[in-house]
Design a protein around this motif. Structure first.
Motif, short mmCIF file in Angstrom:
data_model
loop_
_atom_site.label_atom_id
_atom_site.label_comp_id
_atom_site.label_asym_id
_atom_site.label_seq_id
_atom_site.Cartn_x
_atom_site.Cartn_y
_atom_site.Cartn_z
N GLU A 207 0.83 -1.22 0.00
CA GLU A 207 0.00 0.00 0.00
C GLU A 207 0.86 1.26 0.00
O GLU A 207 0.52 2.26 -0.64
CB GLU A 207 -0.94 -0.01 1.22
N LEU A 208 1.99 1.21 0.70
CA LEU A 208 2.90 2.37 0.70
C LEU A 208 3.46 2.63 -0.70
O LEU A 208 3.60 3.78 -1.12
CB LEU A 208 4.06 2.14 1.69
N VAL A 209 3.75 1.55 -1.42
CA VAL A 209 4.24 1.70 -2.79
C VAL A 209 3.14 2.29 -3.68
O VAL A 209 3.39 3.20 -4.48
CB VAL A 209 4.72 0.34 -3.36
N VAL A 210 1.92 1.80 -3.51
CA VAL A 210 0.79 2.32 -4.31
C VAL A 210 0.54 3.79 -4.00
O VAL A 210 0.24 4.59 -4.91
CB VAL A 210 -0.49 1.48 -4.02
N GLU A 211 0.66 4.16 -2.74
CA GLU A 211 0.41 5.56 -2.33
C GLU A 211 1.41 6.54 -2.94
O GLU A 211 1.17 7.74 -2.96
CB GLU A 211 0.44 5.67 -0.80
N ALA A 212 2.52 6.02 -3.46
CA ALA A 212 3.50 6.90 -4.13
C ALA A 212 3.05 7.23 -5.56
O ALA A 212 3.82 7.76 -6.35
CB ALA A 212 4.87 6.24 -4.15
N GLU A 213 1.77 6.89 -5.86
CA GLU A 213 1.15 7.22 -7.15
C GLU A 213 1.89 6.60 -8.33
O GLU A 213 2.18 7.28 -9.32
CB GLU A 213 1.01 8.74 -7.32
N ILE A 214 2.17 5.30 -8.20
CA ILE A 214 2.86 4.61 -9.32
C ILE A 214 1.87 4.22 -10.42
O ILE A 214 2.28 3.88 -11.53
CB ILE A 214 3.63 3.37 -8.83
N PHE A 215 0.56 4.22 -10.09
CA PHE A 215 -0.45 3.93 -11.12
C PHE A 215 -1.05 5.24 -11.61
O PHE A 215 -1.29 6.14 -10.82
CB PHE A 215 -1.56 3.02 -10.56
N PRO A 216 -1.36 5.38 -12.90
CA PRO A 216 -1.15 4.39 -13.97
C PRO A 216 0.24 4.47 -14.64
O PRO A 216 0.46 3.80 -15.64
CB PRO A 216 -2.24 4.77 -14.98
N VAL A 217 1.16 5.25 -14.06
CA VAL A 217 2.47 5.47 -14.68
C VAL A 217 3.20 4.16 -14.98
O VAL A 217 3.76 3.98 -16.07
CB VAL A 217 3.35 6.36 -13.77
N VAL A 218 3.15 3.23 -14.02
CA VAL A 218 3.91 1.98 -14.16
C VAL A 218 3.42 1.14 -15.35
O VAL A 218 4.17 0.34 -15.91
CB VAL A 218 3.86 1.17 -12.84
N LEU A 219 2.18 1.36 -15.78
CA LEU A 219 1.64 0.58 -16.91
C LEU A 219 2.36 0.88 -18.22
O LEU A 219 2.40 0.04 -19.12
CB LEU A 219 0.13 0.84 -17.07
N THR A 220 2.96 2.08 -18.32
CA THR A 220 3.73 2.40 -19.53
C THR A 220 4.94 1.48 -19.68
O THR A 220 5.39 1.22 -20.79
CB THR A 220 4.22 3.87 -19.51
N CYS A 221 5.44 0.98 -18.55
CA CYS A 221 6.61 0.09 -18.59
C CYS A 221 6.29 -1.23 -19.30
O CYS A 221 7.20 -1.89 -19.82
CB CYS A 221 7.12 -0.19 -17.18
N LEU A 222 5.02 -1.62 -19.29
CA LEU A 222 4.63 -2.88 -19.93
C LEU A 222 4.69 -2.79 -21.46
O LEU A 222 4.62 -3.80 -22.15
CB LEU A 222 3.21 -3.28 -19.51
N LYS A 223 4.82 -1.56 -21.95
CA LYS A 223 4.95 -1.38 -23.41
C LYS A 223 6.39 -1.02 -23.80
O LYS A 223 6.66 -0.68 -24.95
CB LYS A 223 4.03 -0.25 -23.88
N ASP A 224 7.29 -1.04 -22.83
CA ASP A 224 8.68 -0.61 -23.06
C ASP A 224 9.37 -1.54 -24.07
O ASP A 224 9.06 -2.73 -24.17
CB ASP A 224 9.45 -0.61 -21.74
N SER A 225 10.31 -0.96 -24.81
CA SER A 225 11.05 -1.77 -25.80
C SER A 225 12.05 -2.71 -25.11
O SER A 225 12.48 -3.71 -25.68
CB SER A 225 11.79 -0.87 -26.78
N ASP A 226 12.44 -2.38 -23.87
CA ASP A 226 13.39 -3.22 -23.12
C ASP A 226 12.64 -4.36 -22.42
O ASP A 226 11.73 -4.13 -21.63
CB ASP A 226 14.12 -2.36 -22.08
N GLU A 227 13.03 -5.60 -22.72
CA GLU A 227 12.33 -6.77 -22.18
C GLU A 227 12.36 -6.81 -20.65
O GLU A 227 11.40 -7.22 -20.01
CB GLU A 227 12.96 -8.06 -22.72
N TYR A 228 13.50 -6.40 -20.06
CA TYR A 228 13.62 -6.47 -18.60
C TYR A 228 12.77 -5.41 -17.91
O TYR A 228 12.28 -5.62 -16.81
CB TYR A 228 15.09 -6.35 -18.18
N VAL A 229 12.61 -4.27 -18.57
CA VAL A 229 11.71 -3.24 -18.02
C VAL A 229 10.29 -3.79 -18.01
O VAL A 229 9.56 -3.65 -17.02
CB VAL A 229 11.79 -1.92 -18.84
N LYS A 230 9.90 -4.44 -19.12
CA LYS A 230 8.57 -5.07 -19.20
C LYS A 230 8.38 -6.08 -18.07
O LYS A 230 7.39 -6.07 -17.35
CB LYS A 230 8.45 -5.84 -20.53
N LYS A 231 9.37 -6.96 -17.95
CA LYS A 231 9.28 -8.04 -16.96
C LYS A 231 9.21 -7.49 -15.54
O LYS A 231 8.39 -7.91 -14.73
CB LYS A 231 10.48 -8.98 -17.11
#
Length: 450
Positions: A207-231
């Protein structure tokens, strides 16, 4: 073998600074090669000499000394413990306070290689006072220093909730969360990894991680060209979604389910694994969340994983996730059945090349979960002709529930040869399977059964 380590040792105390530094560099390169050479450097009593005059040395020597410590520590917990015992952590903390970014980087790296082995060594790094300084390092302008400091915070956090809490208390989450959008892929990998290692331990930390407002920003990482960033991005979402239905719902509400489904569809191999697990955890929590995965078109890519992937553990994860989606209600199971998943799961179960883990834990359990809810007979009937006895009883059980109440299904069951197949099944008298068969036979006049 030529005794070089013993020849280098007195050079660490030479009056000429460049000789001291070059001797240390040679020892570091030797120790870096393999565990036996690293042990030889420790046994030669090099460590106390290496660090005794560190506070007075120039930045080049400090950087090299940190490299030697890192080269030794990486090989085993025992060698890392030898570094802790000789008092090197206090010297590395001094290096973390240095004005030179290269010295800080070297010290961060050494701390990371010590902390990654186990909780005790990680605690030693915390007790030396490294964490607040590492949090300062991730705020420095140099990208390389940010990367290594984030990686070390990840290595410290991974072992226990208490160690992760230490990193949180030092204010790391807010600074890490700000770097999710940094254009440097290697930094993003480490940042996402560090946040994952914090979030995985407990609901409160997630919950502390979520409260740092990582959503929806973190979802952009799932489209990243770098495979490890995606993973690593998918891993972070998984570590949050797994804890509670509320956290999973938050991920879904921010568009997380659809983003994870797209991610699974756009990559191959182990990069898919955290995304597959995320969908499974979401679906496991509740009927509504399972339906959210279905609505986000999660079933086709999971089925594709069963067919396309060669690694058994990835197939097992996909089978488990499908089982979690289908186990709630007849409606959920119908969605699975219509997608033609059941024959694929059955093929995996009867395949002699499938590992025992994949067969029993995944395919059999997933099939059982889905079949116990599935009343969609057109999908079940083809399985009658292929299923082994352990699966057959679940299929027959569903027919025995539906046929007494559905005249159209009863007619079809005769014309497609299903009733004929039921007569061929040899069940033990008095068994549950025999009861199911009797229930089905009682739906028809005796001459049709004969």
């Amino acid at each position: 073998n030529s005794g070089v380590v013993c020849l280098l040792r007195p050079l660490l105390l030479d009056v000429v600074p460049s000789i001291r530094q070059t001797a240390a560099l040679a020892l570091g390169r030797l120790a870096d090669c393999d565990v036996e050479l690293a042990e030889a450097v420790v046994k030669a009593g090099i460590l106390p000499q290496l660090i005794c005059s560190l506070p007075e040395e120039n930045r080049y020597y400090r950087k090299t000394a940190a490299f030697v410590l890192r080269a030794i520590a990486k090989h085993s917990p025992q060698l890392a413990q030898a570094i802790v015992q000789c008092g090197a952590l206090e010297m590395l903390v001094i290096c973390l306070e240095d004005f030179d970014p290269g010295v800080k980087e070297g010290a961060s790296w050494a701390f990371g290689y010590i902390a990654r082995h186990n909780a005790e060594l990680s605690q030693a790094v915390v007790d030396a006072g490294a964490v607040p300084l590492l949090v300062l390092c991730i705020q420095e302008p140099e990208i390389a220093l940010k990367r290594i400091a984030a990686s070390t915070l990840s290595d410290i956090s991974k072992h226990s909730p208490e160690l992760a809490q230490t990193v949180v208390d030092a204010g790391a989450i807010a600074h890490l969360a700000q770097m999710i959008l940094n254009p440097d892929a290697k930094l993003k990998r480490q940042v996402l990894s560090a946040l994952s290692q914090i979030a995985k331990h407990s609901v409160d930390l997630a919950e502390l991680v979520v409260e740092a407002e990582i959503f929806p920003v973190v979802l952009t990482c799932l489209k990243d060209s770098d495979e490890y960033v995606k993973k690593n991005g998918a891993t972070l979402i998984r570590e949050i979604a797994k804890h509670t239905p509320e956290l999973s719902q938050l991920v879904v509400n921010s568009g997380g389910a659809a983003a994870v489904v797209d991610c699974i569809g756009s990559c191959r191999g182990t990069v898919r694994l955290p995304g597959i697990m995320t969908l499974g955890y979401m679906a496991a929590h509740s009927e509504d969340l399972s339906m959210a995965v279905i609505v986000s078109k999660g079933i086709p890519p999971l089925c594709a994983c069963l067919i396309e992937e060669h690694e058994d553990h990835i197939k097992a994860a996909a089978a488990w996730a499908l089982g979690q989606i289908g186990r709630h209600t007849t409606e959920h199971a119908r969605h699975i059945a219509v997608a033609n998943v059941l024959p694929t799961l059955l093929d995996i179960f009867v395949d002699t090349n499938s590992s025992e883990d994949l067969k029993t834990k995944a395919s059999r359990k997933a099939l059982k979960n889905i079949l116990q809810k599935c009343t969609y007979l057109p999908a079940l009937e083809p399985l009658l002709h292929e299923a082994p006895p352990s699966i057959m009883k679940h299929i027959i059980g569903q027919f025995s529930k539906v046929l007494p109440h559905d005249s159209k299904a009863r007619r079809l069951f005769v014309t497609t040869g299903g009733l004929k197949k039921v007569q061929e099944i040899e069940a033990e008298p008095g068994s549950l399977l025999q009861e199911y068969i009797n229930t089905i036979n009682n739906c028809y006049p005796e001459e049709i059964v004969r």
